[in-house]
Enzyme design. Structure first.
Site, short mmCIF file in Angstrom:
data_model
loop_
_atom_site.label_atom_id
_atom_site.label_comp_id
_atom_site.label_asym_id
_atom_site.label_seq_id
_atom_site.Cartn_x
_atom_site.Cartn_y
_atom_site.Cartn_z
N ARG A 43 14.56 -24.26 -16.54
CA ARG A 43 14.61 -23.98 -15.62
C ARG A 43 15.80 -23.22 -16.10
NH1 ARG A 43 17.84 -25.33 -11.19
NH2 ARG A 43 16.31 -24.43 -10.19
N LEU A 44 16.01 -21.63 -14.93
CA LEU A 44 17.37 -20.66 -15.12
C LEU A 44 17.15 -20.16 -13.17
CD1 LEU A 44 19.60 -19.56 -15.49
CD2 LEU A 44 18.36 -17.10 -16.13
N ASP A 45 18.57 -21.14 -12.27
CA ASP A 45 18.80 -20.87 -10.85
C ASP A 45 18.35 -19.33 -10.59
OD1 ASP A 45 19.93 -23.40 -10.31
OD2 ASP A 45 21.68 -22.66 -11.33
N TYR A 46 17.64 -19.34 -9.15
CA TYR A 46 17.37 -18.18 -8.69
C TYR A 46 18.60 -16.90 -8.40
CZ TYR A 46 15.64 -15.62 -4.42
OH TYR A 46 15.76 -14.57 -3.16
#
Length: 215
Positions: A43-46
């Site tokens: 994942r990659l933060d918003y």
């Protein structure tokens, strides 16, 4: 062989295909990736930008995302203040966070990279300088990079993930992706020259009119 998508995730886009919010939903990968069966490997933060990998191959997805494999991830980080050599040394050795000390990291000061204009732009304060570092870590705690720079006194203003393993953003602009093929099962999770398909194509993902997004 397994297919993998290299996607430049824009700022304020969730690294998933749905949002649990029913009011003021945020942008998701569904607005950009129109290929069923592909799921993010990690994942990659918003509020972060840059490289996100997606694949339709479950074992490869696990090998990329699993913390046990310690796949290195490189970030370009703009911090508030003129970062000192002491702070860089501390980041390199590892810093103490609330969930324990981090592993040693590779850190260097860098000239401001030539990046796309972020929307909205990073806040600018005339009296406070900023600086850029390249930071490579091999673990993936929640918001780890931001917490690391804050721990040494330099809050993160902008965070762009440039590289995962041997995969890089290369020339991808926000919202663009390209596909590659990875040789399996004997090749490592990151592609080798033999495992890459020559001439990968880049695609500009089209998106519908987005509704106003909020954090």
């Amino acid at each position: 062989m397994a297919d993998i998508i290299l996607f430049n995730k824009p700022f304020e886009v969730l690294s998933q295909f749905t949002d649990e919010r029913t009011q003021n939903p945020r942008s998701t990968l569904a607005e950009w990736i129109k290929m069923p069966g592909y799921y993010p490997a990690g994942r990659l933060d918003y509020d972060s930008e840059g490289l996100l990998l997606l694949t339709n191959h479950g074992p490869l997805q696990h090998r990329i995302a699993s913390p046990r494999n310690k796949m290195p991830k490189t970030y370009w980080v703009q911090v508030e203040g003129d970062i000192s050599g002491v702070a860089i040394d501390n980041l390199s050795r590892g810093v103490n966070l609330k969930d324990g000390p981090t592993r040693p990291a590779k850190v260097r000061r860098m000239t401001p990279p030539k990046l796309w204009q972020r929307t909205p732009p990073v806040r600018h304060r005339e009296t406070v300088p900023t600086s850029w570092i390249e930071l490579t870590i091999s673990e993936g705690r929640n918001r780890q990079v931001r917490r690391m720079t804050a721990a040494v006194g330099y809050p993160t203003l902008r965070l762009v993930r440039y590289q995962i393993g041997d995969w890089t953003l290369d020339k991808l602009q926000p919202g663009e992706f390209r596909m590659e093929q990875v040789h399996l099962p004997d090749a490592p999770a990151s592609p080798s020259k033999q495992g890459r398909r020559p001439g990968p194509r880049s695609t500009k993902a089209r998106r519908p009119n987005r509704r106003s997004a909020s954090k």
